[in-house]
Design a protein around this motif. Structure first.
Motif, PDB file in Angstrom:
ATOM      1  N   GLU A   6       0.715  -1.312   0.146  1.00 56.83           N
ATOM      2  CA  GLU A   6      -0.126   0.031   0.097  1.00 56.83           C
ATOM      3  C   GLU A   6       0.866   1.274   0.016  1.00 56.83           C
ATOM      4  O   GLU A   6       0.618   2.296  -0.631  1.00 56.83           O
ATOM      5  CB  GLU A   6      -0.976   0.006   1.229  1.00 56.83           C
ATOM      6  CG  GLU A   6      -1.903   1.095   1.410  1.00 56.83           C
ATOM      7  CD  GLU A   6      -2.778   1.172   2.645  1.00 56.83           C
ATOM      8  OE1 GLU A   6      -3.585   2.213   2.807  1.00 56.83           O
ATOM      9  OE2 GLU A   6      -2.903   0.216   3.081  1.00 56.83           O
ATOM     10  N   ASP A   7       1.898   1.379   0.644  1.00 56.91           N
ATOM     11  CA  ASP A   7       2.974   2.483   0.732  1.00 56.91           C
ATOM     12  C   ASP A   7       3.545   2.738  -0.382  1.00 56.91           C
ATOM     13  O   ASP A   7       3.730   4.001  -0.588  1.00 56.91           O
ATOM     14  CB  ASP A   7       4.197   2.199   1.955  1.00 56.91           C
ATOM     15  CG  ASP A   7       3.397   2.097   3.212  1.00 56.91           C
ATOM     16  OD1 ASP A   7       2.182   2.685   3.502  1.00 56.91           O
ATOM     17  OD2 ASP A   7       4.047   1.979   4.133  1.00 56.91           O
ATOM     18  N   ALA A   8       3.656   1.858  -1.298  1.00 57.50           N
ATOM     19  CA  ALA A   8       4.111   2.015  -2.423  1.00 57.50           C
ATOM     20  C   ALA A   8       3.327   2.951  -3.257  1.00 57.50           C
ATOM     21  O   ALA A   8       3.905   3.537  -4.376  1.00 57.50           O
ATOM     22  CB  ALA A   8       4.656   0.828  -3.217  1.00 57.50           C
ATOM     23  N   PHE A   9       2.063   2.752  -3.034  1.00 64.20           N
ATOM     24  CA  PHE A   9       1.019   3.438  -4.149  1.00 64.20           C
ATOM     25  C   PHE A   9       0.710   4.893  -3.561  1.00 64.20           C
ATOM     26  O   PHE A   9       0.241   5.902  -4.171  1.00 64.20           O
ATOM     27  CB  PHE A   9      -0.228   2.717  -4.119  1.00 64.20           C
ATOM     28  CG  PHE A   9      -0.241   1.562  -5.086  1.00 64.20           C
ATOM     29  CD1 PHE A   9      -0.501   1.670  -6.589  1.00 64.20           C
ATOM     30  CD2 PHE A   9      -0.054   0.155  -4.724  1.00 64.20           C
ATOM     31  CE1 PHE A   9      -0.372   0.767  -7.387  1.00 64.20           C
ATOM     32  CE2 PHE A   9       0.117  -0.796  -5.541  1.00 64.20           C
ATOM     33  CZ  PHE A   9      -0.080  -0.601  -6.767  1.00 64.20           C
ATOM     34  N   ALA A 205       2.156  -8.314  -8.918  1.00 65.92           N
ATOM     35  CA  ALA A 205       1.072  -7.839  -8.699  1.00 65.92           C
ATOM     36  C   ALA A 205       0.601  -6.303  -9.252  1.00 65.92           C
ATOM     37  O   ALA A 205      -0.220  -5.950  -9.617  1.00 65.92           O
ATOM     38  CB  ALA A 205       1.129  -7.785  -7.061  1.00 65.92           C
ATOM     39  N   VAL A 206       1.969  -5.489  -9.280  1.00 63.90           N
ATOM     40  CA  VAL A 206       1.767  -4.177  -9.790  1.00 63.90           C
ATOM     41  C   VAL A 206       1.463  -4.423 -11.403  1.00 63.90           C
ATOM     42  O   VAL A 206       0.802  -3.546 -12.012  1.00 63.90           O
ATOM     43  CB  VAL A 206       3.356  -3.212  -9.836  1.00 63.90           C
ATOM     44  CG1 VAL A 206       3.211  -2.260 -10.527  1.00 63.90           C
ATOM     45  CG2 VAL A 206       3.374  -3.256  -8.036  1.00 63.90           C
ATOM     46  N   SER A 234       3.064   3.382 -12.547  1.00 64.69           N
ATOM     47  CA  SER A 234       3.504   2.269 -11.820  1.00 64.69           C
ATOM     48  C   SER A 234       4.985   1.808 -11.890  1.00 64.69           C
ATOM     49  O   SER A 234       5.455   1.183 -11.050  1.00 64.69           O
ATOM     50  CB  SER A 234       2.939   1.337 -12.887  1.00 64.69           C
ATOM     51  OG  SER A 234       3.613   1.225 -14.280  1.00 64.69           O
ATOM     52  N   GLY A 235       5.779   2.874 -12.659  1.00 59.78           N
ATOM     53  CA  GLY A 235       7.176   2.659 -12.664  1.00 59.78           C
ATOM     54  C   GLY A 235       7.610   3.158 -11.270  1.00 59.78           C
ATOM     55  O   GLY A 235       8.484   2.720 -10.734  1.00 59.78           O
ATOM     56  N   ASP A 240       9.596   2.160  -5.892  1.00 62.90           N
ATOM     57  CA  ASP A 240       9.555   2.268  -4.252  1.00 62.90           C
ATOM     58  C   ASP A 240       9.639   0.789  -3.835  1.00 62.90           C
ATOM     59  O   ASP A 240      10.312   0.864  -2.526  1.00 62.90           O
ATOM     60  CB  ASP A 240       8.375   2.999  -3.938  1.00 62.90           C
ATOM     61  CG  ASP A 240       8.032   3.047  -2.412  1.00 62.90           C
ATOM     62  OD1 ASP A 240       8.777   4.087  -1.907  1.00 62.90           O
ATOM     63  OD2 ASP A 240       7.273   2.508  -1.708  1.00 62.90           O
ATOM     64  N   LEU A 241       8.846  -0.017  -4.088  1.00 65.93           N
ATOM     65  CA  LEU A 241       9.250  -1.434  -3.741  1.00 65.93           C
ATOM     66  C   LEU A 241      10.747  -1.855  -3.728  1.00 65.93           C
ATOM     67  O   LEU A 241      11.087  -2.435  -2.896  1.00 65.93           O
ATOM     68  CB  LEU A 241       8.486  -2.468  -4.681  1.00 65.93           C
ATOM     69  CG  LEU A 241       6.754  -2.149  -4.598  1.00 65.93           C
ATOM     70  CD1 LEU A 241       5.975  -3.252  -5.592  1.00 65.93           C
ATOM     71  CD2 LEU A 241       6.479  -2.638  -3.237  1.00 65.93           C
ATOM     72  N   ILE A 242      11.370  -1.403  -4.850  1.00 66.49           N
ATOM     73  CA  ILE A 242      12.892  -1.718  -4.927  1.00 66.49           C
ATOM     74  C   ILE A 242      13.525  -1.264  -3.547  1.00 66.49           C
ATOM     75  O   ILE A 242      14.473  -1.699  -2.988  1.00 66.49           O
ATOM     76  CB  ILE A 242      13.379  -1.594  -6.292  1.00 66.49           C
ATOM     77  CG1 ILE A 242      12.865  -2.582  -7.321  1.00 66.49           C
ATOM     78  CG2 ILE A 242      15.018  -1.502  -6.058  1.00 66.49           C
ATOM     79  CD1 ILE A 242      13.329  -2.032  -8.693  1.00 66.49           C
TER      80      ILE A 242
END
Length: 253
Positions: A6-9, A205-206, A234-235, A240-242
């Motif tokens: 969620e934080d990534a979004f 998932a993204v 989305s990039g 952010d996930l990385i």
């Protein structure tokens, strides 16, 4: 620290100017797509000379825009990993953003060289089979080709799985050779492989969310315009996930 999907979004909202910065990114992503199709307009006009000029000009500018967008996403990841106060870089930092995109592209190219070489060997083997006469030698060579092809598929999977790891290493210091700094990559994933598996699953998932959203937007002509900005966003989510994965190693020590 656990990775949070969620934080990534939502992390962009922590930047006080995130709306303006996202708007600039959206416009650049739309420009990138538009420039891909502009040269074809001259083809319908029947003017080959104008078409050739437009092709060279548009694709050159398009390549520069691509590097700029790529560089921006890596700068975002770098800010997140190093806990910089500025969440989203200012687009006016043209030199830093652009050359980050150049370094990222060069680093990925170097990282992929062994794969390109292997693919070239497979192509030459396939090309050579067509000139072999029927017989035992041809059958033996074909068997070797099949085995080599399976090896290439395994190598491709390995590169796909390892790509995000080296992206995380590069995002930390933004140095070209960080893309092949396998020692740092091993250090990053050592005793942290569970989070890396989570990263890969979240990236998938993204991609699924992006495909579903893009399919919905394609239902209308106006919606199609929002697909490039969606890809840009989305990039940012992926980067952010990385960054979250890279930070889990430091916090776990």
């Amino acid at each position: 620290m656990k990775m949070c999907f969620e934080d990534a979004f939502t992390f962009v909202a922590a930047d006080s100017q995130y709306k303006r910065k996202l708007a600039v990114g959206a416009l650049l992503s739309i420009l990138w797509v538009v420039l891909l199709f502009v040269p074809f307009s001259a083809v319908f006009m029947g003017n080959i000379k104008i078409s050739a000029i437009l092709f060279l000009f548009c694709y050159f500018i398009d390549f520069l825009v691509f590097l700029y967008l790529v560089g921006y996403t890596y700068c975002v990841a770098n800010n997140r990993i190093n806990n910089n106060e500025q969440i989203l870089p200012c687009w006016c930092e043209f030199k830093k953003i652009f050359f980050t995109g150049v370094k990222a592209s060069m680093g990925y190219l170097i990282f992929s060289v062994p794969l390109y070489i292997a693919l070239s060997v497979i192509f030459l083997m396939f090309f050579g089979i067509s000139f072999l006469p029927d017989g035992a030698v041809s059958v033996l060579f074909s068997c070797v080709f099949v085995v080599a092809l399976l090896g290439i598929l395994c190598l491709s999977v390995f590169y796909t799985l390892g790509c995000y790891l080296m992206m995380a290493v590069f995002s930390g210091d933004l140095k070209i050779l960080s893309f092949i700094d396998f020692k740092s990559g091993y250090y990053l994933i050592k005793e942290n492989w569970v989070n890396y598996l989570i990263l890969l699953l979240l990236v998938i998932a993204v991609g699924i969310v992006l495909q579903i959203a893009a399919a919905v937007l394609m239902c209308t002509i106006i919606g199609i315009i929002f697909i490039p900005p969606l890809c840009f966003y989305s990039g940012l989510v992926t980067m952010d996930l990385i960054a979250q994965f890279a930070k889990t190693k430091a916090l776990n020590e």
